[in-house]
Design a protein around this motif. Sequence first.
Motif, PDB file in Angstrom:
ATOM      1  N   PRO A   3       0.829  -1.756  -0.144  1.00  0.00           N
ATOM      2  CA  PRO A   3      -0.072   0.004   0.301  1.00  0.00           C
ATOM      3  C   PRO A   3       0.803   1.899  -0.053  1.00  0.00           C
ATOM      4  CG  PRO A   3       0.016  -0.963   2.200  1.00  0.00           C
ATOM      5  CD  PRO A   3       0.629  -1.922   1.550  1.00  0.00           C
ATOM      6  N   HIS A   4       2.057   1.404   0.516  1.00  0.00           N
ATOM      7  CA  HIS A   4       2.531   2.316   0.776  1.00  0.00           C
ATOM      8  C   HIS A   4       3.231   2.875  -0.883  1.00  0.00           C
ATOM      9  CE1 HIS A   4       3.118   0.939   4.742  1.00  0.00           C
ATOM     10  NE2 HIS A   4       3.293   2.147   4.595  1.00  0.00           N
TER      11      HIS A   4
ATOM     12  N   LYS B 268       0.325   5.632  -1.987  1.00  0.00           N
ATOM     13  CA  LYS B 268       0.149   6.940  -1.617  1.00  0.00           C
ATOM     14  C   LYS B 268       1.303   8.410  -0.956  1.00  0.00           C
ATOM     15  CE  LYS B 268      -0.905   8.367   3.360  1.00  0.00           C
ATOM     16  NZ  LYS B 268      -2.556   8.639   3.533  1.00  0.00           N
TER      17      LYS B 268
ATOM     18  N   LEU C  58      -7.894  -1.322   3.446  1.00  0.00           N
ATOM     19  CA  LEU C  58      -6.339  -0.400   3.579  1.00  0.00           C
ATOM     20  C   LEU C  58      -6.899   0.728   2.878  1.00  0.00           C
ATOM     21  CD1 LEU C  58      -4.238  -2.599   1.408  1.00  0.00           C
ATOM     22  CD2 LEU C  58      -3.391  -1.554   3.656  1.00  0.00           C
TER      23      LEU C  58
ATOM     24  N   THR D 207      -7.844   2.988   6.193  1.00  0.00           N
ATOM     25  CA  THR D 207      -6.446   2.450   7.048  1.00  0.00           C
ATOM     26  C   THR D 207      -6.016   4.183   6.411  1.00  0.00           C
ATOM     27  OG1 THR D 207      -7.139   0.655   7.494  1.00  0.00           O
ATOM     28  CG2 THR D 207      -4.819   2.280   7.751  1.00  0.00           C
ATOM     29  N   PHE D 208      -5.218   3.826   5.073  1.00  0.00           N
ATOM     30  CA  PHE D 208      -4.778   4.687   4.808  1.00  0.00           C
ATOM     31  C   PHE D 208      -5.196   5.692   3.571  1.00  0.00           C
ATOM     32  CE2 PHE D 208      -2.091   1.428   5.427  1.00  0.00           C
ATOM     33  CZ  PHE D 208      -0.320   1.781   5.067  1.00  0.00           C
TER      34      PHE D 208
ATOM     35  N   PRO E 170      -0.782  -3.465   8.075  1.00  0.00           N
ATOM     36  CA  PRO E 170       0.542  -2.483   7.648  1.00  0.00           C
ATOM     37  C   PRO E 170       2.036  -2.634   8.905  1.00  0.00           C
ATOM     38  CG  PRO E 170      -1.215  -1.506   6.714  1.00  0.00           C
ATOM     39  CD  PRO E 170      -1.831  -2.363   7.308  1.00  0.00           C
TER      40      PRO E 170
END
Length: 368
Positions: free
Chosen positions: A85-86, A89, A115, A118-119, A365
Motif C-alpha cells: 500500500p505504501h 500513497k 486499506l 486506514t490509508f 501494515p
Amino acid sequence: MADLTKWATMREIQAQPQIWVSWGQELSGSLNELNKWVANSGATEIWFCGAGTSAYIGDLLCRALDATSVLPMRSVPSTDLVSAPHAFKRDGVIPLVVTFGRSGNSIESVGTLDLLDTFFPEAPRMNITCNRDSALATRRPASNANQRVIVLPDECHDSGFAMTSSFTSMVLTAMAVFGPETPEEFAASMNEISHAAEIVLAGAKQLTGKLTIPQRAVFVGSGPLAFVARESALKVMELAAGKIPTVWDSSLGFRHGPKSFVDDQTRVFVFLSNNLHTRRYDEDLAEEIKVQFGEETVIAIGNSAMADVHIPCKLEDGWMSVLHVLIAQWLGVAWSDKLDFNVDNPFEGQGTLTRVVSGVKLYTPEEA
C-alpha cells in the motif's frame, strides 16, 4: 459435436447478448447522475482496482478511456495495493477508487476496503460487483468517505469457475460511467454490440468445429485489445486447467522475444483493431506468422477483410473488447470439455484453485 450447453459456463457465455441489452437499458437511465457524482467526487485521479480478471478490466479501461478522461486513470490491481500500500500513497492525490469484483467477497476485495479505511479514509469509492450480498455491495466506509455501489444483474454473477458475463458486463458498465458517451449513445452502442455478439458466437461455434486442441495458444492485440488478449489467454489456460499453455502480448511487442513461444502446433489469435492505423500493425504480424509458421497457425478476428472470424461492429476498441473475448470464452469451454474436465470447475478434486480465491492471509501494515 458435443452439447456444450450442459455446462453452466457455456450457458452464461451465450446469455451475454441479452444481458447487455437489458442492462444497457437499465443503466442508461442512471448515467447522467453517475457522471455528476464522479465529477463532483473531489478526486484527482481514478484508480481501477480488482484481482485477476477484475484487474485486467482496469488495464483495458486505462488504454481505452484515458485520452478522453478529465482525470488521470491508473490501473491499481488490488493484489498490488494490498501487498504494497505504501507504493501508492502520494501527497496531494485523492483517488476515486473503483473496485471490481464478481463475488465481491474475495480476500483482496475485503483487504482493499480495509486499506482504504486506514490509508485513504477520505477517498471516494465506487464498487462495481455482480453479487448484491457481497462485501463490496453492502459494506460502508469506516470514515465519512463518499461511496457509490453499482450492482449488476444477478445473471452476471457467473456460477462457473471462469469469469465470462461478469467480466464483459463490468467492462461495459465502466465504459459507460467513465467514457464520453451520452446515455443515448451508450444505449445505442449496447444494442449494436449485442447484435454483433450473436454473430460472433455463431462464428466461435464454427471455429470450434475446425480447430483441434492446440498444444499452445497465443492471443495478441493492440491498445485495449492487448489487455483483452490477456484475459483471453487466461480464459483458455484456466478452463484447460493449465493443459494448454498460453501467452499474450501487444501486436508490436510480441516480436520482442515472446514470439519464441510459437511452433507449428501453436495457434495464434490476432485481434484486429478498428483503428485503421493500428490495424496495419495487427495485420502485418498476422501475415508474418503465416509466412514463418504456416497459414493454419493464425486466426485473425475483427472487422476486416482478412478476418477468419468477422466482427460486424465499427465501434472503438474499448467497446469491441467484449466481442473479441467471446472467441476465447467459447474455445476455452470446448477444449476443456474435450479434455474431459468439469468445465464449471476444471480444478475439481485438485484443491489448487477455487472459484473465489482462498488461502490468502491478510496482514495489517503494522505487522509488515
